[in-house]
Scaffold this active site. Structure first.
Site, PDB file in Angstrom:
ATOM      1  N   ARG A 271       0.895  -1.307   0.178  1.00 52.39           N
ATOM      2  CA  ARG A 271      -0.270   0.002   0.124  1.00 52.39           C
ATOM      3  C   ARG A 271       1.023   1.177   0.181  1.00 52.39           C
ATOM      4  O   ARG A 271       1.424   1.681   0.951  1.00 52.39           O
ATOM      5  CB  ARG A 271      -0.768   0.057   1.211  1.00 52.39           C
ATOM      6  CG  ARG A 271      -2.029   1.056   1.143  1.00 52.39           C
ATOM      7  CD  ARG A 271      -2.460   1.091   2.512  1.00 52.39           C
ATOM      8  NE  ARG A 271      -1.866   2.056   3.530  1.00 52.39           N
ATOM      9  CZ  ARG A 271      -1.453   1.865   4.922  1.00 52.39           C
ATOM     10  NH1 ARG A 271      -2.010   0.757   5.424  1.00 52.39           N
ATOM     11  NH2 ARG A 271      -0.715   2.657   5.507  1.00 52.39           N
ATOM     12  N   HIS A 275      -3.522   4.715   4.810  1.00 53.29           N
ATOM     13  CA  HIS A 275      -4.606   3.886   5.142  1.00 53.29           C
ATOM     14  C   HIS A 275      -5.682   4.475   4.390  1.00 53.29           C
ATOM     15  O   HIS A 275      -6.414   4.221   3.636  1.00 53.29           O
ATOM     16  CB  HIS A 275      -4.546   3.460   6.460  1.00 53.29           C
ATOM     17  CG  HIS A 275      -5.896   2.716   6.749  1.00 53.29           C
ATOM     18  ND1 HIS A 275      -6.225   1.362   6.173  1.00 53.29           N
ATOM     19  CD2 HIS A 275      -7.149   3.045   7.478  1.00 53.29           C
ATOM     20  CE1 HIS A 275      -7.318   1.010   6.738  1.00 53.29           C
ATOM     21  NE2 HIS A 275      -7.901   1.903   7.349  1.00 53.29           N
ATOM     22  N   TYR A 284       4.542   4.879  11.537  1.00 51.28           N
ATOM     23  CA  TYR A 284       4.646   3.352  11.515  1.00 51.28           C
ATOM     24  C   TYR A 284       5.618   2.761  10.462  1.00 51.28           C
ATOM     25  O   TYR A 284       5.758   1.380  10.343  1.00 51.28           O
ATOM     26  CB  TYR A 284       3.372   2.606  11.768  1.00 51.28           C
ATOM     27  CG  TYR A 284       2.371   2.816  10.759  1.00 51.28           C
ATOM     28  CD1 TYR A 284       2.399   2.426   9.396  1.00 51.28           C
ATOM     29  CD2 TYR A 284       1.319   3.847  10.563  1.00 51.28           C
ATOM     30  CE1 TYR A 284       1.449   2.350   8.363  1.00 51.28           C
ATOM     31  CE2 TYR A 284       0.412   3.949   9.955  1.00 51.28           C
ATOM     32  CZ  TYR A 284       0.615   3.422   8.478  1.00 51.28           C
ATOM     33  OH  TYR A 284      -0.319   3.494   7.704  1.00 51.28           O
TER      34      TYR A 284
END
Length: 378
Positions: A271, A275, A284
């Site tokens: 990805r 998100h 992260y």
């Protein structure tokens, strides 16, 4: 027509390395001892199929970029980008027949686009106009699912019904790596295998369940390894190789249609975007990781291959780019028009036969709306 070759024997376990037919440099993979037979017996799709897949990926990526821009401009409430995952989604849709059903997640907007849903119908969901802006029966696509893994159960239910009716419909459902940890996913895998439902499970392992990396989600070698526990074949595929994804998914669809039962396919991908627009991925993951994955870009990979064999000429590339820009313009124009909404539509399609309490609430709202003079801010 594709010239995909289907292996005569389903593997008991997924291959050690992900199945790939075209590498990140645009070179066709040839099986040898060094790569451990990485093509797993699958043949490269024909050139016309690959060119069509390339065109669909380019259009999907331009649409995704345009929608992301609209979200950042505040014209959409939220949007989960699929940038970097085009090979998994486009290959899945291309492998389905018009009579098959697709069960997507919230991230699979480009799959809807590729299957024929218009930008307006797709984006009404993300703008908050309506729960589902398209007719599921017209497109044979279930509403995009926000709860994780619930759509997998719906896919298995439809597939089982089709089997009982002696209908050759196949149901394909997307799952993320995080959603495979949900109980609904287990129930769907198990039920599909027990009843040999014509279902294809495509797991897009994009490395993160929102902010949780795959290493903290599972200690399994691959997610596809779980397939053997349910008694179905599992395939571990390079999810950025659209040729491999199309070949393996096509085999799974054909297997399901012929009565062979379900198949689990894990596409190893990434990805690239956050998100959703409310997420900060820098908290992260680091920039070096993202840059490393850029070298495995699914669109550039196929572009290199098609260019090397003389199929993707400057003229063809320009025509595809022009179509993509037309799509982006159409999308922008559609979102510049204010939606015409009827507040009373909130009560439509709640029950086949509306209950008295619901009708009472509808009448109350109707009176409130009637009391507001035209032009008065509500």
């Amino acid at each position: 027509m594709s010239t995909v070759a289907t292996p005569s024997v389903d593997p008991v376990l997924p291959t050690r390395l992900p199945i790939r037919l075209i590498d990140e440099n645009g070179i066709v993979v040839v099986d040898n001892e060094e790569n451990g037979g990485q093509t797993a017996g699958f043949g490269l799709p024909d050139v016309d199929t690959l060119l069509d897949l390339y065109r669909k990926m380019v259009l999907a990526r331009r649409f995704d970029a345009q929608v992301t821009a609209l979200t950042r401009q505040g014209r959409l409430a939220t949007y989960p980008s699929a940038l970097g995952q085009e090979a998994c989604e486009i290959a899945s849709v291309a492998a389905l027949a018009p009579t098959d059903w697709l069960f997507p997640t919230y991230r699979d907007t480009i799959a809807l686009l590729t299957r024929g849903v218009s930008p307006v119908e797709i984006l009404s969901f993300f703008r908050g106009d309506w729960h589902t802006g398209f007719d599921p029966y017209a497109h044979r696509i279930s509403p995009q699912s926000t709860p994780l893994a619930t759509q997998a159960l719906h896919a298995v239910g439809l597939a089982t019904a089709a089997k009982l009716k002696h209908d050759d419909t196949v149901a394909l459902t997307f799952l993320g790596d995080g959603s495979t940890s949900e109980g609904d996913a287990h129930e769907a895998f198990n039920f599909a295998s027990v009843w040999q439902a014509p279902t294809v499970f495509v797991i897009q392992n994009n490395q993160y369940a929102i902010s949780v990396p795959f290493s903290k989600q599972s200690h399994a070698r691959t997610l596809a390894d779980r397939a053997i526990g349910y008694g179905m074949p599992g395939y571990y595929v390079d999810g950025n190789d659209v040729a491999a994804m199309f070949a393996v998914i096509t085999a799974g669809v054909e297997r399901a249609r012929s009565g062979g039962g379900p198949t689990m396919i894990e596409g190893l991908t990434y990805r690239m975007e956050s998100h959703t627009n409310s997420d900060d991925p820098t908290r992260y993951r680091d920039a070096a990781e993202v840059e490393r994955w850029r070298s495995f870009d699914p669109v550039e990979r196929l572009e290199k291959y098609l260019g090397s064999i003389g199929v993707l000429t400057d003229e063809v590339r320009l025509a595809i780019t022009s179509d993509a820009e037309d799509l982006a313009t159409l999308t922008r124009d559609a979102m510049n028009e204010a939606p015409v909404l009827d507040p009373l539509a909130l009560f439509d399609h709640v029950y086949a036969q509306p209950r008295p309490a619901l009708l009472e609430q509808r009448e109350f709202l109707a009176r409130e709306l009637a009391s507001i003079e035209p032009g008065t801010p509500s």
